[in-house]
Design a protein around this motif. Structure first.
Motif, PDB file in Angstrom:
ATOM      1  N   ALA A   1       0.821  -1.206   0.000  1.00 52.53           N
ATOM      2  CA  ALA A   1       0.000   0.000   0.000  1.00 52.53           C
ATOM      3  C   ALA A   1       0.857   1.258   0.000  1.00 52.53           C
ATOM      4  O   ALA A   1       0.583   2.222  -0.735  1.00 52.53           O
ATOM      5  CB  ALA A   1      -0.928  -0.006   1.222  1.00 52.53           C
ATOM      6  N   GLU A   2       1.930   1.255   0.807  1.00 46.91           N
ATOM      7  CA  GLU A   2       2.801   2.438   0.862  1.00 46.91           C
ATOM      8  C   GLU A   2       3.612   2.593  -0.423  1.00 46.91           C
ATOM      9  O   GLU A   2       3.866   3.714  -0.871  1.00 46.91           O
ATOM     10  CB  GLU A   2       3.733   2.330   2.070  1.00 46.91           C
ATOM     11  CG  GLU A   2       4.630   3.541   2.276  1.00 46.91           C
ATOM     12  CD  GLU A   2       3.855   4.834   2.499  1.00 46.91           C
ATOM     13  OE1 GLU A   2       4.405   5.912   2.210  1.00 46.91           O
ATOM     14  OE2 GLU A   2       2.689   4.751   2.957  1.00 46.91           O
ATOM     15  N   LEU A   3       4.004   1.478  -1.029  1.00 44.97           N
ATOM     16  CA  LEU A   3       4.737   1.557  -2.293  1.00 44.97           C
ATOM     17  C   LEU A   3       3.858   2.157  -3.382  1.00 44.97           C
ATOM     18  O   LEU A   3       4.303   3.031  -4.149  1.00 44.97           O
ATOM     19  CB  LEU A   3       5.209   0.155  -2.690  1.00 44.97           C
ATOM     20  CG  LEU A   3       5.980   0.036  -4.006  1.00 44.97           C
ATOM     21  CD1 LEU A   3       7.218   0.934  -3.994  1.00 44.97           C
ATOM     22  CD2 LEU A   3       6.386  -1.416  -4.267  1.00 44.97           C
ATOM     23  N   ALA A   4       2.609   1.720  -3.461  1.00 54.29           N
ATOM     24  CA  ALA A   4       1.690   2.297  -4.446  1.00 54.29           C
ATOM     25  C   ALA A   4       1.448   3.775  -4.164  1.00 54.29           C
ATOM     26  O   ALA A   4       1.394   4.595  -5.092  1.00 54.29           O
ATOM     27  CB  ALA A   4       0.374   1.519  -4.426  1.00 54.29           C
TER      28      ALA A   4
ATOM     29  N   LEU B   1       4.427   5.793  -5.357  1.00 54.41           N
ATOM     30  CA  LEU B   1       4.373   5.963  -6.812  1.00 54.41           C
ATOM     31  C   LEU B   1       3.382   7.069  -7.190  1.00 54.41           C
ATOM     32  O   LEU B   1       3.670   7.897  -8.062  1.00 54.41           O
ATOM     33  CB  LEU B   1       3.969   4.638  -7.466  1.00 54.41           C
ATOM     34  CG  LEU B   1       5.053   3.556  -7.544  1.00 54.41           C
ATOM     35  CD1 LEU B   1       4.425   2.195  -7.833  1.00 54.41           C
ATOM     36  CD2 LEU B   1       6.097   3.899  -8.596  1.00 54.41           C
ATOM     37  N   ASP B   2       2.249   7.097  -6.517  1.00 56.94           N
ATOM     38  CA  ASP B   2       1.259   8.137  -6.810  1.00 56.94           C
ATOM     39  C   ASP B   2       1.766   9.526  -6.413  1.00 56.94           C
ATOM     40  O   ASP B   2       1.539  10.514  -7.128  1.00 56.94           O
ATOM     41  CB  ASP B   2      -0.044   7.837  -6.064  1.00 56.94           C
ATOM     42  CG  ASP B   2      -0.784   6.637  -6.643  1.00 56.94           C
ATOM     43  OD1 ASP B   2      -0.463   6.249  -7.787  1.00 56.94           O
ATOM     44  OD2 ASP B   2      -1.660   6.092  -5.948  1.00 56.94           O
ATOM     45  N   ARG B   3       2.444   9.606  -5.273  1.00 53.91           N
ATOM     46  CA  ARG B   3       2.968  10.914  -4.841  1.00 53.91           C
ATOM     47  C   ARG B   3       4.015  11.438  -5.826  1.00 53.91           C
ATOM     48  O   ARG B   3       4.038  12.633  -6.153  1.00 53.91           O
ATOM     49  CB  ARG B   3       3.565  10.798  -3.437  1.00 53.91           C
ATOM     50  CG  ARG B   3       2.528  10.719  -2.328  1.00 53.91           C
ATOM     51  CD  ARG B   3       3.174  10.926  -0.967  1.00 53.91           C
ATOM     52  NE  ARG B   3       4.067   9.827  -0.612  1.00 53.91           N
ATOM     53  CZ  ARG B   3       3.701   8.762   0.107  1.00 53.91           C
ATOM     54  NH1 ARG B   3       2.448   8.647   0.534  1.00 53.91           N
ATOM     55  NH2 ARG B   3       4.566   7.824   0.410  1.00 53.91           N
ATOM     56  N   LEU B   4       4.870  10.544  -6.297  1.00 53.55           N
ATOM     57  CA  LEU B   4       5.876  10.970  -7.270  1.00 53.55           C
ATOM     58  C   LEU B   4       5.210  11.367  -8.589  1.00 53.55           C
ATOM     59  O   LEU B   4       5.620  12.343  -9.233  1.00 53.55           O
ATOM     60  CB  LEU B   4       6.883   9.842  -7.500  1.00 53.55           C
ATOM     61  CG  LEU B   4       8.045  10.146  -8.444  1.00 53.55           C
ATOM     62  CD1 LEU B   4       8.851  11.352  -7.947  1.00 53.55           C
ATOM     63  CD2 LEU B   4       8.963   8.931  -8.592  1.00 53.55           C
ATOM     64  N   ALA B   5       4.173  10.628  -8.972  1.00 50.17           N
ATOM     65  CA  ALA B   5       3.440  10.972 -10.196  1.00 50.17           C
ATOM     66  C   ALA B   5       2.780  12.347 -10.079  1.00 50.17           C
ATOM     67  O   ALA B   5       2.754  13.120 -11.044  1.00 50.17           O
ATOM     68  CB  ALA B   5       2.386   9.906 -10.477  1.00 50.17           C
TER      69      ALA B   5
ATOM     70  N   GLN C   1      11.763  17.778  -0.037  1.00 56.69           N
ATOM     71  CA  GLN C   1      12.336  17.078   1.112  1.00 56.69           C
ATOM     72  C   GLN C   1      11.331  16.075   1.692  1.00 56.69           C
ATOM     73  O   GLN C   1      11.691  14.951   2.028  1.00 56.69           O
ATOM     74  CB  GLN C   1      12.739  18.087   2.187  1.00 56.69           C
ATOM     75  CG  GLN C   1      13.526  17.491   3.349  1.00 56.69           C
ATOM     76  CD  GLN C   1      14.892  16.989   2.925  1.00 56.69           C
ATOM     77  OE1 GLN C   1      15.594  17.621   2.136  1.00 56.69           O
ATOM     78  NE2 GLN C   1      15.277  15.832   3.448  1.00 56.69           N
ATOM     79  N   GLY C   2      10.064  16.485   1.791  1.00 54.30           N
ATOM     80  CA  GLY C   2       9.045  15.571   2.297  1.00 54.30           C
ATOM     81  C   GLY C   2       8.866  14.363   1.395  1.00 54.30           C
ATOM     82  O   GLY C   2       8.666  13.233   1.875  1.00 54.30           O
TER      83      GLY C   2
ATOM     84  N   ALA D   1       4.066  12.215 -19.327  1.00 52.44           N
ATOM     85  CA  ALA D   1       3.857  10.819 -19.736  1.00 52.44           C
ATOM     86  C   ALA D   1       4.402   9.858 -18.676  1.00 52.44           C
ATOM     87  O   ALA D   1       3.779   8.829 -18.380  1.00 52.44           O
ATOM     88  CB  ALA D   1       4.532  10.567 -21.083  1.00 52.44           C
ATOM     89  N   ILE D   2       5.570  10.195 -18.089  1.00 52.06           N
ATOM     90  CA  ILE D   2       6.136   9.349 -17.038  1.00 52.06           C
ATOM     91  C   ILE D   2       5.223   9.342 -15.815  1.00 52.06           C
ATOM     92  O   ILE D   2       5.021   8.298 -15.177  1.00 52.06           O
ATOM     93  CB  ILE D   2       7.547   9.828 -16.668  1.00 52.06           C
ATOM     94  CG1 ILE D   2       8.514   9.566 -17.829  1.00 52.06           C
ATOM     95  CG2 ILE D   2       8.056   9.121 -15.405  1.00 52.06           C
ATOM     96  CD1 ILE D   2       9.909  10.101 -17.613  1.00 52.06           C
ATOM     97  N   ALA D   3       4.655  10.509 -15.481  1.00 52.50           N
ATOM     98  CA  ALA D   3       3.736  10.581 -14.342  1.00 52.50           C
ATOM     99  C   ALA D   3       2.535   9.662 -14.549  1.00 52.50           C
ATOM    100  O   ALA D   3       2.091   8.969 -13.624  1.00 52.50           O
ATOM    101  CB  ALA D   3       3.279  12.018 -14.138  1.00 52.50           C
ATOM    102  N   ASP D   4       2.022   9.642 -15.780  1.00 55.53           N
ATOM    103  CA  ASP D   4       0.888   8.756 -16.070  1.00 55.53           C
ATOM    104  C   ASP D   4       1.291   7.285 -15.907  1.00 55.53           C
ATOM    105  O   ASP D   4       0.529   6.481 -15.364  1.00 55.53           O
ATOM    106  CB  ASP D   4       0.392   9.015 -17.495  1.00 55.53           C
ATOM    107  CG  ASP D   4      -0.757   8.099 -17.866  1.00 55.53           C
ATOM    108  OD1 ASP D   4      -1.827   8.205 -17.236  1.00 55.53           O
ATOM    109  OD2 ASP D   4      -0.573   7.262 -18.764  1.00 55.53           O
TER     110      ASP D   4
END
Length: 342
Positions: free
Chosen positions: A172-175, A178-182, A195-196, A274-277
């Motif tokens: 769950a945290e890994l997904a 990924l969403d936060r980086l996207a 930083q956060g 595109a990478i974010a998607d």
């Protein structure tokens, strides 16, 4: 250091293990006393008490450690008593020699202590004769065997629940990472936000370590365990952890690269969007893999169709961003390969 921390554990051992230890100790005392008349069967009771562990495999290892230590300690004690005589100082010599012998053979700390304790008890509690020493060895073997039988037959522990919990939390945290980086890639970021983002990504490491420890504990609990039904379940958890672990490394690497090479013009790159998607699609597929493995702590409404189905094709980025774009693309390719294989 607080005094209580030295004598209290962070959590209690299972009550079932306490009950099984008591049952094994009582049974060892009664059975050894019946089979070997004479002195009180202290060695049998101690062996049964120490042998019962959180898993059957650990119980067998502790029984082997205990039995080996007692045999060596008794042999040393009886041999020195016959050679030097029944003097009180012989017990001190026996302890010293027992420790040296254990050190010479590179025995484990538990075996080393057991050799010395057994030598001391034999010289302190009874006559140092070969017959007395042999009886104490037999007592120990009886107690260890009873401890193994009790732990293996009376609800043998299966530690799959902690593995399922920790794997679900990791997935769950890994997904979510990924969403936060996207979400961060196509937007302008403040230094505190960057930083956060980095701090949250690094939190995946201790969660991965916790999941690894829990899965390993689950595998250990099923070794020599007659309850074989859960072995397929723990094998699936190991496969899921094997799939998630490289993705953890890649997501942390992507976040680190974004943190190091960020500038305010990055969000203008079409490839970044595109990478974010693709990262959101990867997050979806991580949730799907966790849901299929039935380790999610709470059900998540996720499409059953994998979203990350094809590699991303990009145009050459601006000269100032090609290092970051290339790094993100390579890590995304590895994530894609792991998810497609799964």
């Amino acid at each position: 250091m607080r005094v209580t921390a030295a004598v209290r554990s962070a959590k209690r051992i299972p009550l079932l293990q306490v009950v099984k230890s008591a049952v094994a100790t009582i049974a060892a005392w009664l059975i050894a006393g019946w089979l070997i008349p004479g002195p009180l069967p202290v060695f049998a009771a101690i062996a049964a008490l120490l042998v019962v562990q959180p898993s059957v495999n650990q119980t067998f290892s502790k029984a082997l450690e205990r039995s080996t230590g007692v045999i060596v300690g008794v042999v040393i004690a009886v041999g020195l008593s016959l050679l030097l005589g029944p003097y009180s100082w012989v017990a001190l010599v026996a302890v010293a020699i027992a420790l040296l012998v254990a050190w010479a053979f590179r025995a484990s700390p538990g075996t080393t202590n057991q050799v010395a304790i057994s030598a001391l008890l034999v010289l302190a509690l009874g006559p140092s004769s070969p017959t007395y020493g042999l009886d104490r060895i037999l007592e120990t073997l009886i107690g260890a065997a009873i401890g193994i039988v009790v732990n293996a037959l009376v609800v043998p522990p299966v530690l799959t629940a902690p593995a399922r919990r920790d794997l679900g939390m990791l997935g769950a945290e890994l997904a979510a990472t990924l969403d936060r980086l996207a979400d961060a890639l196509p937007a302008t970021q403040e230094p505190s936000q960057l930083q956060g983002l980095m701090v949250e990504a690094r939190l995946l490491r201790p969660m991965q370590a916790a999941a690894e420890a829990s899965v390993s504990a689950g595998e250990d609990s099923l070794t020599l365990n007659p309850r074989r039904a859960a072995r397929g379940e723990i094998a699936e958890m190991r496969a899921l952890l094997t799939m998630l672990s490289p993705i953890v490394t890649q997501v942390i690497g992507m976040t680190r690269a974004y943190f190091d090479h960020y500038d305010d013009t990055l969000c203008d790159e079409p490839t970044v969007h595109a990478i974010a998607d693709q990262l959101r699609r990867a997050g979806h597929d991580v949730r799907l893999a966790v849901e299929i493995a039935d380790v999610a702590p709470e059900p998540v409404l996720t499409s059953a169709i994998p979203a990350l189905t094809a590699p991303l094709q990009v145009r050459p980025p601006a000269s100032g961003h090609w290092i970051l774009i290339g790094s993100l693309m390579e890590d995304l390719r590895r994530i894609h390969a792991a998810l497609v294989e799964e």
